[in-house]
Design a protein around this motif. Structure first.
Motif, short mmCIF file in Angstrom:
data_model
loop_
_atom_site.label_atom_id
_atom_site.label_comp_id
_atom_site.label_asym_id
_atom_site.label_seq_id
_atom_site.Cartn_x
_atom_site.Cartn_y
_atom_site.Cartn_z
N ALA A 32 -22.02 -60.06 18.50
CA ALA A 32 -23.42 -59.75 18.27
C ALA A 32 -23.97 -59.11 19.54
N MET A 33 -24.90 -58.18 19.36
CA MET A 33 -25.48 -57.50 20.50
C MET A 33 -26.99 -57.47 20.33
N GLY A 34 -27.69 -57.44 21.44
CA GLY A 34 -29.14 -57.50 21.36
C GLY A 34 -29.81 -56.76 22.49
N TRP A 35 -31.12 -56.66 22.34
CA TRP A 35 -31.98 -56.07 23.37
C TRP A 35 -33.06 -57.08 23.74
N PHE A 36 -33.29 -57.17 25.02
CA PHE A 36 -34.34 -58.01 25.56
C PHE A 36 -35.16 -57.16 26.53
N ARG A 37 -36.34 -57.61 26.87
CA ARG A 37 -37.16 -56.87 27.83
C ARG A 37 -37.87 -57.84 28.76
N GLN A 38 -38.22 -57.30 29.91
CA GLN A 38 -38.85 -58.14 30.92
C GLN A 38 -39.82 -57.31 31.74
N VAL A 39 -40.98 -57.90 31.99
CA VAL A 39 -41.95 -57.31 32.90
C VAL A 39 -42.08 -58.24 34.09
N PRO A 40 -42.49 -57.72 35.23
CA PRO A 40 -42.58 -58.56 36.43
C PRO A 40 -43.47 -59.77 36.21
N GLY A 41 -42.99 -60.93 36.63
CA GLY A 41 -43.76 -62.15 36.53
C GLY A 41 -43.66 -62.87 35.20
N LYS A 42 -42.92 -62.28 34.29
CA LYS A 42 -42.75 -62.92 32.97
C LYS A 42 -41.29 -63.15 32.68
N GLU A 43 -41.04 -64.06 31.75
CA GLU A 43 -39.68 -64.34 31.35
C GLU A 43 -39.13 -63.20 30.47
N CYS A 93 -29.73 -54.65 27.50
CA CYS A 93 -28.86 -54.94 26.37
C CYS A 93 -27.97 -56.12 26.73
N ALA A 94 -27.54 -56.82 25.71
CA ALA A 94 -26.74 -58.02 25.91
C ALA A 94 -25.74 -58.17 24.78
N ALA A 95 -24.69 -58.90 25.06
CA ALA A 95 -23.67 -59.15 24.04
C ALA A 95 -23.20 -60.59 24.14
N LYS A 96 -22.80 -61.13 23.02
CA LYS A 96 -22.26 -62.49 22.96
C LYS A 96 -21.00 -62.45 22.14
N ARG A 97 -20.02 -63.23 22.55
CA ARG A 97 -18.72 -63.15 21.91
C ARG A 97 -18.76 -63.54 20.45
#
Length: 121
Positions: A32-43, A93-97
């Protein structure tokens, strides 16, 4: 193992961008693959994910109807339409086995370097 993300940039509100992320190993075709995002000061927050076959996808409420996710073997794409200033962030982007998609960052063991998306008003 490397995840190489690309496609970020500067766009005006209402515009579109397409992010790509290629895994260096073909074995990620079952991940499985995914997208996450982050702004400064936030998770880091979940944006979208897709299971190993591409038959199941998930989206954060904030991007539903505007973003789509797709994949071609070990490459994942995030098509972002109708962009808003609040979409401005570094996108990872991220991936999990395991091939089942999840929305929790800690479930993903492999991460790309991040690509900056800036949406101007």
């Amino acid at each position: 193992v490397q995840l190489q993300a690309s496609g970020g940039g500067l766009v005006q509100a209402g515009g579109s961008l397409r992010l790509s992320c290629a895994a260096s190993e073909r074995s990620f075709i079952t991940s499985a693959m995914g997208w996450f995002r982050q702004v400064p000061g936030k998770e880091r927050e979940f944006v979208a994910a897709i299971n190993w076959s591409g038959g199941s996808t998930g989206f954060a409420d904030s991007v539903k109807g505007r973003f789509t996710i797709s994949r071609a073997e070990n490459t994942v794409y995030l098509q972002m339409n109708s962009l808003k200033p609040e979409d401005t962030a570094v996108y990872y982007c991220a991936a999990k086995r395991r091939g089942i998609l999840t929305t929790t960052p800690r479930d993903y063991g492999y991460w790309g370097q991040g690509t900056l998306v800036t949406v101007s008003s």
